[in-house]
Design a protein around this motif. Sequence first.
Motif, PDB file in Angstrom:
ATOM      1  N   GLY A 111      -1.317   2.224 -11.667  1.00 50.47           N
ATOM      2  CA  GLY A 111       0.142   1.919 -12.538  1.00 50.47           C
ATOM      3  C   GLY A 111       0.160   0.676 -12.836  1.00 50.47           C
ATOM      4  O   GLY A 111      -0.418  -0.413 -12.656  1.00 50.47           O
ATOM      5  N   ALA A 112       1.266   0.374 -13.452  1.00 50.94           N
ATOM      6  CA  ALA A 112       1.577  -0.913 -14.127  1.00 50.94           C
ATOM      7  C   ALA A 112       2.360  -1.858 -12.779  1.00 50.94           C
ATOM      8  O   ALA A 112       2.796  -1.319 -11.827  1.00 50.94           O
ATOM      9  CB  ALA A 112       2.900  -0.771 -14.930  1.00 50.94           C
ATOM     10  N   ILE A 113       1.832  -3.114 -13.012  1.00 44.22           N
ATOM     11  CA  ILE A 113       2.279  -3.944 -12.112  1.00 44.22           C
ATOM     12  C   ILE A 113       2.905  -5.187 -12.523  1.00 44.22           C
ATOM     13  O   ILE A 113       2.273  -5.723 -13.399  1.00 44.22           O
ATOM     14  CB  ILE A 113       1.166  -4.578 -11.052  1.00 44.22           C
ATOM     15  N   HIS A 114       4.123  -5.566 -12.055  1.00 44.39           N
ATOM     16  CA  HIS A 114       4.896  -6.851 -12.598  1.00 44.39           C
ATOM     17  C   HIS A 114       4.739  -7.766 -11.490  1.00 44.39           C
ATOM     18  O   HIS A 114       4.879  -7.737 -10.466  1.00 44.39           O
ATOM     19  CB  HIS A 114       6.189  -6.481 -12.929  1.00 44.39           C
ATOM     20  N   VAL A 115       4.582  -9.089 -12.080  1.00 39.94           N
ATOM     21  CA  VAL A 115       4.362  -9.927 -11.236  1.00 39.94           C
ATOM     22  C   VAL A 115       5.618 -10.858 -11.547  1.00 39.94           C
ATOM     23  O   VAL A 115       5.466 -11.554 -12.722  1.00 39.94           O
ATOM     24  CB  VAL A 115       2.920 -11.005 -11.420  1.00 39.94           C
ATOM     25  N   ALA A 116       6.391 -11.276 -10.640  1.00 41.99           N
ATOM     26  CA  ALA A 116       7.647 -11.769 -10.873  1.00 41.99           C
ATOM     27  C   ALA A 116       7.617 -13.110 -10.202  1.00 41.99           C
ATOM     28  O   ALA A 116       7.372 -13.409  -9.053  1.00 41.99           O
ATOM     29  CB  ALA A 116       8.891 -11.105  -9.990  1.00 41.99           C
ATOM     30  N   ALA A 117       7.364 -14.289 -11.138  1.00 35.69           N
ATOM     31  CA  ALA A 117       7.253 -15.527 -10.574  1.00 35.69           C
ATOM     32  C   ALA A 117       7.552 -16.758 -11.548  1.00 35.69           C
ATOM     33  O   ALA A 117       7.611 -16.535 -12.619  1.00 35.69           O
ATOM     34  CB  ALA A 117       5.568 -16.141 -10.430  1.00 35.69           C
ATOM     35  N   PRO A 160       5.942   7.068 -13.323  1.00 30.10           N
ATOM     36  CA  PRO A 160       6.348   5.830 -12.155  1.00 30.10           C
ATOM     37  C   PRO A 160       6.761   4.627 -12.826  1.00 30.10           C
ATOM     38  O   PRO A 160       6.295   4.211 -13.776  1.00 30.10           O
ATOM     39  CB  PRO A 160       5.012   5.785 -11.355  1.00 30.10           C
ATOM     40  N   PRO A 161       7.752   4.014 -12.412  1.00 28.18           N
ATOM     41  CA  PRO A 161       8.157   2.568 -12.817  1.00 28.18           C
ATOM     42  C   PRO A 161       7.181   1.774 -12.356  1.00 28.18           C
ATOM     43  O   PRO A 161       6.280   2.179 -11.477  1.00 28.18           O
ATOM     44  CB  PRO A 161       9.433   2.405 -12.017  1.00 28.18           C
ATOM     45  N   ALA A 198      16.325  -6.482  -5.211  1.00 26.28           N
ATOM     46  CA  ALA A 198      15.465  -5.668  -5.827  1.00 26.28           C
ATOM     47  C   ALA A 198      15.405  -4.284  -5.425  1.00 26.28           C
ATOM     48  O   ALA A 198      16.019  -4.000  -4.264  1.00 26.28           O
ATOM     49  CB  ALA A 198      13.964  -6.142  -5.910  1.00 26.28           C
ATOM     50  N   ASP A 199      14.689  -3.142  -6.082  1.00 25.90           N
ATOM     51  CA  ASP A 199      14.513  -1.882  -5.677  1.00 25.90           C
ATOM     52  C   ASP A 199      13.280  -1.719  -4.604  1.00 25.90           C
ATOM     53  O   ASP A 199      12.812  -2.804  -4.218  1.00 25.90           O
ATOM     54  CB  ASP A 199      14.652  -0.851  -6.653  1.00 25.90           C
ATOM     55  N   GLY A 200      13.250  -0.551  -4.181  1.00 27.06           N
ATOM     56  CA  GLY A 200      12.173  -0.201  -3.386  1.00 27.06           C
ATOM     57  C   GLY A 200      10.859  -0.394  -3.753  1.00 27.06           C
ATOM     58  O   GLY A 200       9.770   0.089  -3.127  1.00 27.06           O
ATOM     59  N   ASN A 201      10.616  -0.574  -4.885  1.00 28.12           N
ATOM     60  CA  ASN A 201       9.337  -0.875  -5.615  1.00 28.12           C
ATOM     61  C   ASN A 201       8.897  -2.246  -5.737  1.00 28.12           C
ATOM     62  O   ASN A 201       8.200  -2.708  -6.444  1.00 28.12           O
ATOM     63  CB  ASN A 201       9.125  -0.112  -7.181  1.00 28.12           C
ATOM     64  N   ALA A 247       0.834  -1.189  -0.073  1.00 24.94           N
ATOM     65  CA  ALA A 247       0.065   0.042  -0.021  1.00 24.94           C
ATOM     66  C   ALA A 247       0.777   1.390   0.004  1.00 24.94           C
ATOM     67  O   ALA A 247       0.614   2.253  -0.715  1.00 24.94           O
ATOM     68  CB  ALA A 247      -1.080  -0.121   1.249  1.00 24.94           C
ATOM     69  N   ALA A 248       1.868   1.229   1.045  1.00 31.17           N
ATOM     70  CA  ALA A 248       2.895   2.468   0.774  1.00 31.17           C
ATOM     71  C   ALA A 248       3.632   2.724  -0.280  1.00 31.17           C
ATOM     72  O   ALA A 248       3.779   3.697  -0.918  1.00 31.17           O
ATOM     73  CB  ALA A 248       3.748   2.278   1.986  1.00 31.17           C
ATOM     74  N   VAL A 249       3.985   1.741  -1.119  1.00 34.09           N
ATOM     75  CA  VAL A 249       4.637   1.860  -2.229  1.00 34.09           C
ATOM     76  C   VAL A 249       3.738   2.146  -3.526  1.00 34.09           C
ATOM     77  O   VAL A 249       4.050   3.314  -4.248  1.00 34.09           O
ATOM     78  CB  VAL A 249       5.471   0.548  -2.848  1.00 34.09           C
ATOM     79  N   ALA A 250       2.457   1.690  -3.538  1.00 32.33           N
ATOM     80  CA  ALA A 250       1.619   2.088  -4.386  1.00 32.33           C
ATOM     81  C   ALA A 250       1.134   3.628  -4.183  1.00 32.33           C
ATOM     82  O   ALA A 250       0.983   4.357  -5.313  1.00 32.33           O
ATOM     83  CB  ALA A 250       0.193   1.326  -4.386  1.00 32.33           C
TER      84      ALA A 250
END
Length: 448
Positions: A237-243, A211-212, A361-364, A199-202
């Motif tokens: 925003g865009a959401i990437h799911v890394a799985a 935004p990235p 990873a980064d803060g996102n 929630a905080a990052v979003a």
Amino acid sequence: MDLEAAKGEAAKGEAARGPATAPGCTLPPVRIAVVGAGPSGLATVIALMRRFHRPFEAWMIDAEDAPGAFGDGPAGRALTSEPARDLSLLPDRPDDFTRWLKDNFLSGGTVTALRGPQDLHAPRALFRDYGMARFGEALALRRDVCIRTVSATVRHIGLDAGGVRLAFRAGESAHFDHVFVATGFGFVQREAASWQEAAAVADRLSRQENPPPLTLVGNGPRLAAILLDLRARGFAGAIHVAAAAGRLPQPHGRGFGGMVFGEPPTSRSLRDAFHYVRQECSSAEARDGGQWQTVVDAASARLSVVWRNLPQAERNQYRRHLLRLHRHFSIRIAGDVHRRLAAEFETGRTRFMPPRDPKMADGNTIDCREAPAARALAGLLGCDVATLSVDDCGRLLGHGRIVDGLSVVGAVASGLRPGPFTFAETVRQAYRSVLSAPLSGSARLSRG
């Protein structure tokens, strides 16, 4: 209650304060620790109060969450990953949660008339309320029991002739007659942290002009719930799911109750065991319409049986090569949630990416993975996870020998042996582990 306060009150022999403590509690002769205050830990403590008929003091230890905290905030609005019919905390009353829902919310209502509460995927906050109600009822009947809730991170588990010593990150330690490990998300990871961080990052990304992407790491029920919660909150925003799997969590299907199976093989070969499972599931598929969920559930039920004949080397091969795939197809989400996820990916705003390590990873990036609790347990014991296993009664085994003073329930046990990855199985594990734990030679355990 923090660790230092719990130790101080235990040393004085006083009752711990708060709603989780039995009135008039004094220091009992049997000291028990339950590591984990989520659904598995709650089920274990309820099992202790219902089946261990001797005064005891139990510490419910969790990295940060208190009992019932899994149903707080947005995590409480998310639907349970299993339907109500599979979420009873009382194994002798498998419809207990269904009846609780009906009596408290659905009696005479439209939902009852249309489908019945047994098929509902209820908000987790409701399941939390049900669990705390059963916890309170069990505690009210046991004035000889003292429950202490302790916020602490377990750093090491030491075994000696007198029991089990837990060392905590703050440098403190405590000694127990028996320890039940019932943590679902590892020993240091707090479930609520994933929701709060997402929630905080979003919110931060929403205030940026270009935004990235926000990256979520994982592919289980928690990932699904957090992703949909972000969209419900208005994050566009865009959401990437890394799985690694690159697939959505799987939906539920029909149950496999009433199926008849042949005798499992006596072979000590994993290959022969899976040949038997495939053969039995093919027969089930032909009889029951071929729904893949039914076949996978039937396989899970049989794996727990054939597991007993496999040597440690064959068990390690299963954990190395098959456990992750087995879990992916066995741990499921509500069909409605699956449809909403599929629609979300069709918009193009959300897409799969190659797997990545959230530590690099980064803060996102938000870690939504289901933690490998079995590997974490091995680290706390200072051994290789390949040397560990668990028997039918939840007793931990190292190199095939029972580790005195330690029982495992829930996600930890599921990482050490195959079987149904369901909450109903976790509850059965909790009761079996309580009944088989050698807490005291004079302790009377009820099997009713």
